[in-house]
Write an enzyme that holds these catalytic residues in place. Structure first.
Site, PDB file in Angstrom:
ATOM      1  N   TYR A  23       0.965  -1.266  -0.223  1.00 33.00           N
ATOM      2  CA  TYR A  23      -0.087  -0.176   0.078  1.00 33.00           C
ATOM      3  C   TYR A  23       1.023   0.963  -0.185  1.00 33.00           C
ATOM      4  CZ  TYR A  23      -3.180  -3.047   1.730  1.00 33.00           C
ATOM      5  OH  TYR A  23      -4.529  -4.099   2.070  1.00 33.00           O
ATOM      6  N   HIS A  67      -6.247   1.715  -1.471  1.00 30.51           N
ATOM      7  CA  HIS A  67      -6.128   0.786  -1.903  1.00 30.51           C
ATOM      8  C   HIS A  67      -3.953  -0.100  -2.141  1.00 30.51           C
ATOM      9  CE1 HIS A  67     -10.477   0.049  -2.027  1.00 30.51           C
ATOM     10  NE2 HIS A  67      -9.979   1.081  -3.285  1.00 30.51           N
ATOM     11  N   LYS A 125      -4.422  -4.022  -9.554  1.00 31.01           N
ATOM     12  CA  LYS A 125      -3.141  -3.623  -9.381  1.00 31.01           C
ATOM     13  C   LYS A 125      -2.320  -4.749 -10.138  1.00 31.01           C
ATOM     14  CE  LYS A 125      -4.780  -5.197  -4.341  1.00 31.01           C
ATOM     15  NZ  LYS A 125      -5.781  -3.979  -4.708  1.00 31.01           N
TER      16      LYS A 125
END
Lengths: 361, 227
Positions: B160, B168, B199
């Site tokens: 993070y 997020h 991601k």
């Protein structure tokens, strides 16, 4: 509910494999009529079909050599009819310029507006149209929602959307376009159907419908010869034979099995094939040896790995199957390929995540 | 320099029982850990749990490595207390508690007490320091990332850019040894999974001395989505 175009698909892809089978009625011993029907079917069907021999396909095999050895680098189909034939009956291979079925030529013809070939629609275009329609539907829905929320704003929003949909996209031209046509204005044949070693061996050995030729020497390669080329080290847990055993297993059970690399698994299982429905299962192959310690070492994975693979497969609504292949201790002596294959055994474990809150019903 | 944070080592897990230490770890040291304690008075405990805070072995090792914390061996401490227990008062209390005559309310916040302690030597974390997991942890932590366990996404850590309560995660992290092999299927699968949850999949490895200018190399894999 079956999709609307199911009937269309059934007509397009009638055969699950590139072989024709006779459909024979059951024989009931105490009913002579059934015997007559049976004999009629055996005699009449080949006659009606015109005694046609099963269709044969032609493939090529390409070898590449490095400092150590030479190995099979590609097995491919070149003729347009064979490419379409193998795709339509069993969904074998992948177009070298396409995502799955070989549609590159169709797309180029469409894009360049080649004369005489108008009016055809490639599957990719159908997908694009469907997406476009869905986007429009969503825009209209958003508009309707806004209208109910604040009625006075509707006119301004409406104008912006009309403006957006009316701007025509300029036709894209690509640098390679002029090289795609030959002297007569036809599209050059640049696409071929790549088939995996497992598919090649299945078509050559199990179905016996494919003739493979060495693309350098032109010699025909028989099934046992092909096996030797594909597993030169002849280990019982050779990568080719492990994958082939699983491939053969699922093809024998009527599944359409295709490479699962895009979902991070070894294979995907389709009930009938990619155009009919999404794949239902993702297969991971794990070797199982007689020696427990060796099995343990070969099958050992981190929890994070299981969790990750299952999340990918589960995220696209498939079930993960761990497929354990029992590896024989030795495969040095065998007489037929069939005898070799019967020494391997396949066991399956289905793996699903169970959530108490979601799996209550 | 402030007093070192006490990390209790219980049955292979690293736990912190002091609320001030938990705050300090989060605010000053960018280590969030996971609250694993259940509060007896609170019925809904599926989202927020209470003390103690469980640390990953890498988090505990890093804190000890930097001299911020020390690890207490609770088993040894317990034995020590009992062995110094001249008048058997501690043993009597334990017997009384076990027989059910006395009931205790678990305190939500424990107070550090003056008690006999057995500290694990710094060498006990040495095996952790050599793992690729720890190296990637240290590398990203040094760049200001918060890291949490990545099991949900099939990776070692989630990284993070700030406090996990505010951001997020950006990366699914996997630390590897410099010349370690990994399966190509994992590269495709993890890349797909990472992109699917917005991601990037990150792999990294410590560079052997002298091989490159930097001493840690990392790469990200994303699905580009052509066609």
């Amino acid at each position: 509910m079956p999709p609307k175009n199911r009937r269309n698909l059934n007509a397009l892809y009638p055969d699950p494999l590139p072989v024709k089978v006779l459909s024979l009625p059951p024989v009931i011993p105490h009913n002579p009529v059934s015997l007559a029907q049976y004999i009629y079917a055996v005699v009449a069907q080949p006659v009606l079909a015109g005694f046609k021999r099963p269709r044969r396909f032609t493939g090529s095999l390409e070898k590449t050599s490095d400092a150590v050895s030479s190995y099979v680098s590609s097995i491919y189909i070149e003729s347009e009819e064979d490419m379409q034939g193998l795709w339509r009956a069993g969904f074998f291979g992948k177009g070298s310029q396409s995502r799955s079925d070989p549609t590159w030529e169709l797309r180029v013809v469409k894009r360049l507006n080649v004369p005489g070939r108008e009016g055809m629609l490639a599957p990719e275009e159908l997908t694009a149209r469907r997406r476009e329609a869905r986007k429009r539907m969503k825009e209209e829905r958003a508009l309707a929602e806004q209208a109910t929320a604040s009625p006075e704003k509707i006119t301004t929003v409406d104008a912006s959307i009309v403006e957006k949909t009316e701007t025509a996209r300029p036709k894209k031209e690509r640098a390679e376009d002029e090289n795609l046509l030959d002297g007569q204005g036809n599209v050059r044949r640049l696409e071929r159907l790549e088939i995996t070693p497992q598919e090649a061996f299945f078509l050559t050995y199990a179905l016996d419908v494919l003739d493979i030729y060495d693309d350098h020497t032109g010699d025909r390669i028989s099934a046992p010869h092909l096996l030797g080329l594909l597993m030169p080290d002849w280990r019982p847990d050779n990568d080719f034979i492990m994958k082939y055993v699983v491939y053969h297993h699922y093809r024998s059970h009527g599944w359409c099995i295709r490479n699962g690399v895009k979902f991070g698994v070894d294979y995907l299982l389709y009930r009938r094939g990619p155009p009919f429905s999404h794949a239902e299962f993702g297969i991971i192959i794990l070797p199982h040896y007689k020696d427990e310690a060796r099995s343990e070492a070969a099958q050992r994975r981190e929890w994070a790995w299981v969790s990750g693979v299952n999340r990918i497969v589960g995220g696209v609504k498939k079930t993960l199957i761990l497929c354990y292949v029992e590896v024989p201790e030795s495969i040095d002596t065998w007489h037929t390929v069939e005898e070799l294959l019967t020494r391997y055994k396949v066991r399956e474990v289905s793996f699903t995540r169970w959530l108490p809150s979601r799996n209550r019903d | 320099m402030p007093a070192p944070v006490d990390i209790s080592y219980v049955d292979g897990e690293y736990l912190v029982f002091d609320i001030d230490a938990v705050k300090a770890l989060r605010n000053e040291h960018h280590i969030s850990g996971i609250l694993v304690g259940t509060l007896p008075q609170v019925p809904q405990q599926s989202v927020f749990l209470g003390l103690p805070l469980q640390l990953m072995p890498e988090e505990a090792a890093l804190l000890v490595h930097f001299g911020v914390a020390r690890v207490l061996d609770e088993q040894a401490s317990h034995d020590l207390i009992l062995s110094e227990d001249g008048d058997d008062s501690a043993k009597d209390r334990i017997t009384a508690a076990e027989s059910g005559l006395q009931t205790f309310v678990t305190p939500a916040v424990t107070q550090p007490s003056d008690r006999a302690e057995a500290t694990l030597p710094e060498s006990s974390i040495a095996p952790i320091l050599d793992t690729p997991r720890f190296q990637v942890y240290k590398y990203l932590h040094g760049k200001g990332f918060f890291l949490s366990p990545g099991l949900r996404f099939g990776s070692q850590f989630l990284a993070y850019p700030g406090d996990p309560l505010r951001y997020h995660s950006h990366y699914l992290v996997r630390g590897l040894a410099w010349d370690e092999d990994f399966a190509l299927l994992d590269l495709i699968g993890s890349g797909r999974l990472g992109t699917g949850v917005k991601k990037a999949w990150m792999i990294g490895g410590r560079v052997p001395a002298g091989a490159r200018r930097e001493d840690y190399a990392s790469f990200c894999v994303e699905w580009a989505g052509f066609g």
